[in-house]
Structure formats: structure tokens, C-alpha cells
Design a protein around this motif. Structure first.
Motif, mmCIF file in Angstrom:
data_model
loop_
_atom_site.group_PDB
_atom_site.id
_atom_site.type_symbol
_atom_site.label_atom_id
_atom_site.label_comp_id
_atom_site.label_asym_id
_atom_site.label_seq_id
_atom_site.Cartn_x
_atom_site.Cartn_y
_atom_site.Cartn_z
ATOM 1 N N GLY A 87 0.782 -1.223 0.000
ATOM 2 C CA GLY A 87 0.000 0.000 0.000
ATOM 3 C C GLY A 87 0.817 1.278 0.000
ATOM 4 O O GLY A 87 0.226 2.374 0.081
ATOM 5 N N TYR A 310 -3.285 -4.414 1.902
ATOM 6 C CA TYR A 310 -4.121 -3.440 1.209
ATOM 7 C C TYR A 310 -4.322 -3.770 -0.266
ATOM 8 O O TYR A 310 -5.397 -3.521 -0.824
ATOM 9 C CB TYR A 310 -3.514 -2.037 1.344
ATOM 10 C CG TYR A 310 -4.445 -0.957 0.852
ATOM 11 C CD1 TYR A 310 -5.552 -0.579 1.603
ATOM 12 C CD2 TYR A 310 -4.234 -0.327 -0.369
ATOM 13 C CE1 TYR A 310 -6.428 0.395 1.156
ATOM 14 C CE2 TYR A 310 -5.103 0.658 -0.831
ATOM 15 C CZ TYR A 310 -6.190 1.013 -0.055
ATOM 16 O OH TYR A 310 -7.061 1.981 -0.513
ATOM 17 N N THR A 311 -3.315 -4.352 -0.909
ATOM 18 C CA THR A 311 -3.365 -4.529 -2.361
ATOM 19 C C THR A 311 -3.579 -5.967 -2.806
ATOM 20 O O THR A 311 -4.044 -6.202 -3.926
ATOM 21 C CB THR A 311 -2.064 -4.018 -3.000
ATOM 22 O OG1 THR A 311 -0.944 -4.673 -2.381
ATOM 23 C CG2 THR A 311 -1.930 -2.511 -2.810
ATOM 24 N N TRP A 316 -7.617 -7.382 1.429
ATOM 25 C CA TRP A 316 -8.331 -6.129 1.226
ATOM 26 C C TRP A 316 -8.463 -5.786 -0.257
ATOM 27 O O TRP A 316 -9.437 -5.148 -0.676
ATOM 28 C CB TRP A 316 -7.614 -5.003 1.968
ATOM 29 C CG TRP A 316 -8.455 -3.792 2.202
ATOM 30 C CD1 TRP A 316 -8.464 -2.626 1.486
ATOM 31 C CD2 TRP A 316 -9.423 -3.618 3.244
ATOM 32 N NE1 TRP A 316 -9.362 -1.735 1.999
ATOM 33 C CE2 TRP A 316 -9.977 -2.318 3.094
ATOM 34 C CE3 TRP A 316 -9.878 -4.418 4.277
ATOM 35 C CZ2 TRP A 316 -10.948 -1.816 3.945
ATOM 36 C CZ3 TRP A 316 -10.848 -3.928 5.136
ATOM 37 C CH2 TRP A 316 -11.374 -2.635 4.963
ATOM 38 N N TYR A 345 -8.171 2.957 5.486
ATOM 39 C CA TYR A 345 -8.886 1.693 5.649
ATOM 40 C C TYR A 345 -10.337 1.936 6.053
ATOM 41 O O TYR A 345 -11.261 1.305 5.528
ATOM 42 C CB TYR A 345 -8.195 0.826 6.694
ATOM 43 C CG TYR A 345 -7.056 -0.013 6.154
ATOM 44 C CD1 TYR A 345 -7.311 -1.150 5.393
ATOM 45 C CD2 TYR A 345 -5.734 0.321 6.406
ATOM 46 C CE1 TYR A 345 -6.272 -1.924 4.896
ATOM 47 C CE2 TYR A 345 -4.680 -0.450 5.919
ATOM 48 C CZ TYR A 345 -4.960 -1.572 5.157
ATOM 49 O OH TYR A 345 -3.932 -2.339 4.665
#
Length: 527
Positions: A87, A310-311, A316, A345
Motif C-alpha cells: 500500500g 491493502y493490495t 483487502w 482503511y
């Protein structure tokens, strides 16, 4: 990564690297100050010089990261290291939205010239021996970045002199000679081979940085630090993570998994308003339904939150996120050490059709075993945790411990806090060993997982979990009417959760963790 049930013993060899008497040293304990006090001393960046980590040698990474931490305390023009994964690009763009300007830098030597007024000298070390961590610890004391011998000529050519040569000297030598000048409010544990991760933060917070396995020196260092201080990094998991986390817990320290975290000295300089979760609308209560909630493990892992979580399409970054209710653990400490990241987030979580709900990761502000903390330190930890949970709108706390489910005195420290609505208890050796049992503390539920999704563990595959959930009681007035499913982050992802949901009967309903807690609290008998 960690939390693996099957632990393989290995032989650990520790040589004596210094004459420091680790058995006789015992410093007086003081309560560590809140991390927000330490981060409050860092400058808020207004301009970032961005370097591509992939273009830096290990020696250059050491210099850049220690300089990064040094300038974060005195300059609003700071350094950002982009590792090219996870991220970090998104976090940088978020800072730009906040008004931070960005300038790419393609040569580390530009930093020497740009920050010459901030560099009083340099500390000479060798990245090939054990002097790296010692040099890193001394950077903030001397206001001098750490320099490997291969880069020394660049400093000399610019008229910058050497403050200290620590080649051949290890962390024990540094501690023996400088221990009174380091902050006791924070510790850092990092392998010498890991650069540039976390090294900037140790400099920024004037923390002692070391790595010595599960040795007597490590035990002494954890006793030297302030009570309830955070220990950033990760220890030696050769015989299981419980060995070093237990040692830290017995010393009243909590661990923040972060040995691969970048740019914390930059992130910590920012603030954010109190965060608010968006919960799903309260659903109509059905007396003939079995309620299920899924919760992803390991959210206390700060480096994962900053990086691949995140990626990656397993987590996520999955295109199906937001199409079904899902629970995620996060570290409440993110509100202090990376508030802009945590805010991102929360903003993303609010955008889905179905709720992504956050809970506090084990076992509070960081990874600890509550039964091994001293009572007074645990009480203080939980009081601070309660304030953080209020700031981050978290109402549920995960707990990891050993055979402690029935230790009511421990859980009352948590449940008497006004911002804590429930606990989720995970038995270390087998998180679902209590088979969905629910206990009560001060009118608040302590919930244990009934099922797990975990590759390689018997009974934790998708087909078995589907069959077991479909066979559960449809009576929400009884604790057997609810199931929490823990999803092992390192072997399962959202696609696996979706597979289970697709196989559930129509009268098995999936809800977010906060909704599960609300229903249990309102409907289940305390008998």
C-alpha cells in the motif's frame, strides 16, 4: 508468518558478544509514557523526497533510513522510501491529498547535500558484521547517520567528519556504554540483515535497537524498558513466536509486529480526527436462523497493514470485498503511528455494500499474553487501550492466551471499560479448541471461535466448515445459535470465505462481528 500451531524445535546457538553481565543488571521500572507523547515530537512533513528502494544497495538503504529518522525530528522536508509493493504508493497519495508535495530523488547522494545542515557527523559501521544495530541506535544521540565503510568517502568529500567508529562492536557494547541516553518508553527488535525497514523509527523515537534471539541479554533489555512499553519489530521465532512474546509479556511489554514496516517516522508526524466505523443497518431478528461472522486473523501485524494486506487480492484488495459482511483485526496503535493509513482503511470500509468491520487485534494495543502481564501493568495497558478504542470506534478486542478462558479477573479488566463491548478469546495452540463457547464478564460476552478456515489443519477446510455450520442450532436465544469463524490470513483469503458463504443454507445468516456481538448481548441468556 506466525501463529502456526505446529512448532518445530531447532537448535539455537548464542555466542557471547560482550562482557556485559546480563544476569546482575536490573534497572528500576517506570511506567512508559504513551506512544503519542513520543510521536508528538516528530515534525509533520510538508515536502517529501521519494526514493525507489529497489534502486538502493543495502549500504545505501542503511544510510537513507537512518537519515530519514533523523530529519523527521527537525525538518518538514522529509524522506519517503517506496519499496514498490503493498500500500505504500496509496499511502503516499493520501499524504499528497493532505497537501504534502512530492519530489522524486534518483541518487542517495543528493540527500547528503540537501541535509548537510542536519548532519553533524557520521557513525561508521560495517553492514557485514554486527555493528549495524549498534550504529542505528546511536544515530539520534550523535545526530549522525549510520554509514557503511563503502560510503564513507562520500561523507569525507563533503567535509563531514566521523563521530564514532563502531565496527566490530555489537548492541551489548552500545547498551553498556550508552544505556542511560536511550528512551525507556519504546524498544526495537530487528535483525541486522533487514534494511531499511523500521530503522528510521528507532532513530526518530531515540529507541534502543537490538537482535539477540531469546537470550539472557534480550530478557535483561525487556526488564530495563519502561512498564507497558511497545516493542516494535519481531523476535526470533525459531522455536515458536510464543517464546519471545511470552518473555516480553512477562516483562510487561507488548509487541508490535513491524520488522518490515517502512516510513513510520513520516506517518507518525500526522494526526487525524477520531475515526468512525460505518455499521450495517440493524437487521430484523429471526428466531429460526443461525448467525455466523467471519474474522480475518493477524490484523495486529502493522507491517502487513502497511504492505500487502491493502493490495493483495487474497485480502483487502479482493474485488469481492464489500459484497458480504467481514471482520478484520487492526492495531489500535495505528491511530498514533500511522493515522492517515488507518483513516484510509476506514474510508474504504465504508464504501462497500456490506460492512467491513474492524476489531482490535490481540491482545489490546499490541500482541501480548494477558495472563503473563503483571496485574498492575495489564490494568494500565487496558485503560490506555480503552482511550484508543474510543478514538478509533473499536468495540471488540481479540485475546490470545494459554488456558486462560476461565480467568475472570483478567477479563474484568477489559470488560469494565466503557469502550469495550466484547472479547474474542483465541486459545494459542488451537484457536477453536473451546468450540464456540461463550462466557460473560460484567454483562459482556467473551466469544470463542466455533470454526476456522486454515490450510493444512484437519477440519478447517471449506467443505467441513460448510457442513458444520449448516448443522448448527437455529436458536439465537441460545449461545449455540451463533458461530464465529476465524480465517487464517496466511493460508486463506476472501475467496475462501465466499466459497463457504455460497455453500450455506438459507437459514444460516452472515453478519459482521459487531452485529454478532449485539445479537448475542441482547438475545442470549446469561444462565
Amino acid at each position: 508468518m506466525y501463529r502456526i500451531f505446529c512448532i518445530i524445535p531447532v537448535l539455537l546457538l548464542f555466542g557471547c558478544r560482550s562482557h556485559l553481565d546480563t544476569d546482575s543488571f536490573e534497572a528500576p521500572r517506570n511506567r512508559a509514557v504513551d506512544i503519542s507523547v513520543l510521536t508528538g515530537n516528530l515534525k509533520k512533513a510538508e515536502h517529501l523526497l521519494v526514493l525507489d528502494e529497489q534502486n538502493l544497495s543495502p549500504e545505501e538503504k542503511l544510510f537513507v533510513s537512518t537519515l530519514q529518522g533523523l530529519v523527521s525530528k527537525s525538518s518538514r522536508t522529509q524522506i519517503y522510501i517506496d519499496p514498490g509493493y503493498g500500500g505504500y504508493t496509496a499511502w503516499l497519495k493520501d499524504l499528497e491529498i493532505r497537501g504534502v508535495t512530492v519530489e522524486p530523488v534518483d541518487d542517495y547522494r543528493i540527500l547528503i547535500d540537501r541535509y548537510k545542515d542536519y548532519i553533524e557527523a557520521y557513525i561508521l559501521c560495517s553492514i557485514k558484521d554486527q555493528s549495524v544495530n549498534g550504529a542505528n541506535s546511536l544515530v539520534s544521540l550523535y545526530k549522525a547517520p549510520a554509514i557503511d565503510t563503502s560510503l564513507e568517502s562520500e561523507m569525507i568529500s563533503r567535509g563531514i567528519s566521523m563521530a564514532l567508529d563502531v565496527r566490530g562492536k555489537d548492541e551489548k557494547w552500545v547498551f553498556e556504554n550508552y544505556k542511560d541516553r536511550f528512551s525507556k518508553d519504546v524498544l526495537f527488535e530487528q535483525k541486522e540483515s533487514l534494511v531499511p525497514a523500521l530503522r528510521d523509527y528507532a532513530v526518530a523515537l531515540n529507541g534502543f535497537l537490538f537482535f539477540d534471539g531469546n537470550s539472557s541479554f534480550r530478557k535483561m533489555i525487556t526488564r530495563w524498558a519502561g512498564e507497558d512499553a511497545p516493542l516494535f519489530g519481531w523476535g526470533d521465532p525459531g522455536r515458536g513466536e510464543d517464546k519471545f512474546v511470552a518473555m516480553s509479556s512477562r516483562s510487561d511489554l507488548y509487541t508490535i509486529p513491524s520488522d518490515h514496516a517502512r516510513n513510520l517516522s513520516v506517518f507518525s508526524g500526522f494526526e487525524t480526527a477520531d475515526l468512525k466505523q460505518v455499521s450495517a443497518e440493524v437487521q430484523t431478528y429471526d428466531e429460526k436462523v443461525h448467525y455466523v461472522s467471519f474474522l480475518m486473523s493477524d490484523g495486529d501485524n502493522v507491517q502487513w497493514m502497511l504492505g500487502d494486506l491493502y493490495t493483495d487480492s487474497r485480502w483487502w484488495g479482493n474485488s469481492g470485498r464489500g459484497s458480504f459482511p467481514m471482520g478484520w483485526a487492526v492495531s489500535p496503535l495505528m491511530a498514533d503511528i500511522a493515522p492517515s493509513v488507518l483513516q484510509r482503511y476506514y474510508r474504504d470500509a465504508a464504501a462497500g455494500e456490506q460492512p467491513n468491520h474492524f476489531v482490535a487485534g490481540p491482545s489490546g494495543s499490541g500482541y501480548l499474553y494477558p495472563s503473563l502481564y503483571s496485574p498492575q501493568a495489564l490494568a494500565a495497558h487496558v485503560e490506555t487501550l480503552n482511550r484508543r478504542m474510543g478514538r478509533t470506534d473499536l468495540g471488540i478486542v481479540e485475546i490470545i492466551d494459554f488456558n486462560s478462558l476461565y480467568k475472570e479477573n483478567l477479563w474484568e479488566l477489559y470488560t469494565r471499560q466503557n469502550n469495550i463491548d466484547a472479547l474474542i478469546y483465541l486459545e494459542f495452540r488451537n484457536h477453536k479448541s473451546h468450540k464456540g463457547k461463550i462466557l460473560w464478564s460484567k454483562g459482556k460476552p467473551i466469544i470463542t471461535p466455533r470454526e476456522m478456515l486454515w490450510e493444512g489443519l484437519r477440519g478447517c477446510d471449506e467443505a467441513t466448515v460448510i457442513r458444520n455450520l449448516n448443522g448448527q442450532n437455529r436458536n439465537p436465544s441460545d449461545s449455540s445459535g451463533y458461530s464465529l469463524v476465524l480465517v487464517h490470513a496466511w493460508s486463506k483469503g476472501l475467496d475462501n470465505v465466499q466459497q463457504v458463504i455460497d455453500g450455506l443454507d438459507s437459514d444460516v445468516k452472515v453478519v459482521a462481528p459487531d452485529e454478532l456481538v449485539r445479537l448475542i448481548t441482547e438475545k442470549v441468556s446469561r444462565d
